[in-house]
Design a protein around this motif. Structure first.
Motif, PDB file in Angstrom:
ATOM      1  N   ASP A 115       0.861  -1.174   0.000  1.00  0.00           N
ATOM      2  CA  ASP A 115       0.000   0.000   0.000  1.00  0.00           C
ATOM      3  C   ASP A 115       0.899   1.225   0.000  1.00  0.00           C
ATOM      4  O   ASP A 115       2.086   1.124  -0.331  1.00  0.00           O
ATOM      5  CB  ASP A 115      -1.020  -0.023   1.151  1.00  0.00           C
ATOM      6  N   ALA A 116       0.389   2.378   0.362  1.00  0.00           N
ATOM      7  CA  ALA A 116       1.145   3.612   0.208  1.00  0.00           C
ATOM      8  C   ALA A 116       2.400   3.675   1.071  1.00  0.00           C
ATOM      9  O   ALA A 116       3.349   4.381   0.727  1.00  0.00           O
ATOM     10  CB  ALA A 116       0.249   4.816   0.523  1.00  0.00           C
ATOM     11  N   CYS A 117       2.425   2.949   2.186  1.00  0.00           N
ATOM     12  CA  CYS A 117       3.525   3.102   3.143  1.00  0.00           C
ATOM     13  C   CYS A 117       4.253   1.819   3.507  1.00  0.00           C
ATOM     14  O   CYS A 117       5.286   1.873   4.168  1.00  0.00           O
ATOM     15  CB  CYS A 117       3.003   3.721   4.449  1.00  0.00           C
ATOM     16  N   ASP A 118       3.749   0.663   3.127  1.00  0.00           N
ATOM     17  CA  ASP A 118       4.304  -0.571   3.677  1.00  0.00           C
ATOM     18  C   ASP A 118       4.111  -1.718   2.694  1.00  0.00           C
ATOM     19  O   ASP A 118       3.404  -1.586   1.681  1.00  0.00           O
ATOM     20  CB  ASP A 118       3.616  -0.885   5.012  1.00  0.00           C
ATOM     21  N   HIS A 174      15.047   4.072   3.807  1.00  0.00           N
ATOM     22  CA  HIS A 174      14.352   5.190   4.460  1.00  0.00           C
ATOM     23  C   HIS A 174      13.437   5.893   3.471  1.00  0.00           C
ATOM     24  O   HIS A 174      13.762   6.015   2.290  1.00  0.00           O
ATOM     25  CB  HIS A 174      15.345   6.188   5.053  1.00  0.00           C
ATOM     26  N   HIS A 175      12.292   6.353   3.966  1.00  0.00           N
ATOM     27  CA  HIS A 175      11.294   7.021   3.125  1.00  0.00           C
ATOM     28  C   HIS A 175      11.057   6.223   1.841  1.00  0.00           C
ATOM     29  O   HIS A 175      10.964   6.776   0.752  1.00  0.00           O
ATOM     30  CB  HIS A 175      11.743   8.450   2.767  1.00  0.00           C
ATOM     31  N   ALA A 176      10.990   4.895   2.007  1.00  0.00           N
ATOM     32  CA  ALA A 176      10.861   3.997   0.850  1.00  0.00           C
ATOM     33  C   ALA A 176       9.391   3.822   0.495  1.00  0.00           C
ATOM     34  O   ALA A 176       8.823   2.742   0.612  1.00  0.00           O
ATOM     35  CB  ALA A 176      11.522   2.653   1.149  1.00  0.00           C
ATOM     36  N   ARG A 177       8.775   4.914   0.086  1.00  0.00           N
ATOM     37  CA  ARG A 177       7.361   4.903  -0.256  1.00  0.00           C
ATOM     38  C   ARG A 177       7.094   5.974  -1.305  1.00  0.00           C
ATOM     39  O   ARG A 177       7.899   6.889  -1.506  1.00  0.00           O
ATOM     40  CB  ARG A 177       6.501   5.168   0.985  1.00  0.00           C
ATOM     41  N   ARG A 178       5.974   5.841  -1.960  1.00  0.00           N
ATOM     42  CA  ARG A 178       5.564   6.815  -2.971  1.00  0.00           C
ATOM     43  C   ARG A 178       5.486   8.198  -2.324  1.00  0.00           C
ATOM     44  O   ARG A 178       4.791   8.405  -1.331  1.00  0.00           O
ATOM     45  CB  ARG A 178       4.202   6.401  -3.519  1.00  0.00           C
ATOM     46  N   GLY A 179       6.217   9.157  -2.859  1.00  0.00           N
ATOM     47  CA  GLY A 179       6.253  10.493  -2.270  1.00  0.00           C
ATOM     48  C   GLY A 179       7.279  10.660  -1.174  1.00  0.00           C
ATOM     49  O   GLY A 179       7.410  11.745  -0.600  1.00  0.00           O
TER      50      GLY A 179
END
Length: 344
Positions: free
Chosen positions: A47-50, A162-167
């Motif tokens: 999903d967006a974060c995980d 780190h910050h391995a997500r969309r955006g």
């Protein structure tokens, strides 16, 4: 069942089994074999974060359907989730169904708190760039945002750490700028215009290394990113943009101080030196105050994000102690809680 994000489920499952639903994209469906050579399917879900892995055994009713899934599939997973000491987040007694188009659209927009945070970070970025006094650096930054802003907003700061997500790159860049603005009055020798521009461009090559597709959470691989790397791409990008804006403004800039060529070289140095040491991928060590400041601001924000993510994903070893999360140097220990008066 309550609809939750993967991160919310992961956090809740640290205290015991959680019955919940989650909306995810199927990143991949890989055929696997057990030690006994029995087939199963391993779904990578995001999903967006995980992210999580769902193992679909061959005797599960959904085995055939799951085996045929691709990144085009967006599904609802309803299950009893728990945390396995070896495999992390696991789903049991699960069912899966396709998402409707409205559900898919909502998933791609991200959870409300993340949307709000990234919107605020984007606004902070744009306002910070407007504050740059040097018209050359300001125009260079604004041109980048205009030409590459959409891609920037869907790029991750890293593939894993780190910050391995969309955006995530927008979040990381904005936080670095906040730190730079906060410390600038303490170190008046810093050229803040140059530092702000350097922060914007230091990871600009990751728009090719770590970009997400326009319609999903799958981070594609890009041949340019693989062959050249984000530092070299960033140097090339800045040179390309600089040639464009300097030609258009040659007359207006010819009497500005410092000389435009000096400004360009110092900005390129910030990009080239931001990993801090040549053994970590920088072609050159930091040789100016701004380059050294950028390197440490970058490292600070990346590592504090690794701590935050590690508390959610790392294996608990004892109360408030977690297994090591690379590349952090040792086991994680929960922070001391902030001072406050007791209710008793």
């Amino acid at each position: 069942m309550q609809l939750m994000t993967l991160s919310e489920i992961r956090r809740a499952a640290q205290s015991g089994p959680v019955s919940a639903k989650v909306h995810v994209q199927v990143e991949s469906a890989a055929p696997k074999l057990t030690r006994e050579q029995k087939p199963y399917c391993e779904l990578s879900l995001a999903d967006a974060c995980d992210r999580m892995t769902l193992r679909v055994w061959s005797d599960h009713p959904a085995y055939k359907a799951c085996s045929e899934m691709t990144a085009e599939n967006f599904v609802e997973l309803a299950a009893e989730f728990n945390t396995h000491s070896q495999y992390g987040l696991e789903a049991q007694k699960w069912t899966v169904r396709p998402l409707t188009e409205p559900e898919k659209k909502a998933l791609l927009e991200g959870p409300p708190d993340l949307r709000k945070k990234q919107a605020a970070d984007w606004e902070f970025l744009t306002q910070s760039l407007k504050s740059i006094s040097d018209p050359r650096l300001r125009l260079l930054c604004e041109t980048f945002m205009k030409e590459w802003g959409d891609r920037f907003r869907r790029t991750a700061a890293a593939r894993n750490y780190h910050h391995a997500r969309r955006g995530g790159l927008v979040e990381h860049t904005a936080q670095m700028m906040r730190v730079a603005v906060a410390i600038a009055p303490l170190y008046p020798q810093l050229n803040v215009d140059l530092l702000i521009a350097g922060i914007l461009f230091h990871d600009s090559g990751k728009l090719w290394e770590n970009q997400y597709s326009e319609s999903g959470f799958v981070m594609d691989y890009d041949e340019r990113g693989e062959l050249i790397g984000h530092i070299s791409i960033g140097l090339e990008l800045v040179n390309s943009l600089w040639r464009k804006v300097s030609v258009e403004n040659a007359g207006a800039w010819k009497n500005l101080l410092p000389a435009s060529e000096d400004v360009r070289l110092h900005l390129l140095h910030l990009i080239g030196a931001h990993h801090g040491e040549q053994q970590f991928g920088s072609p050159v060590d930091p040789k100016t105050p701004e380059a050294m400041a950028l390197h440490y601001i970058d490292n600070l924000d990346a590592r504090l994000e690794m701590f935050a993510a590690g508390y959610l994903t790392a294996k608990p070893l004892a109360e408030r102690i977690f297994d090591r999360v690379r590349p952090l140097p040792g086991k994680l220990v929960k922070s001391l809680v902030k001072f406050g008066s007791s209710d008793s």
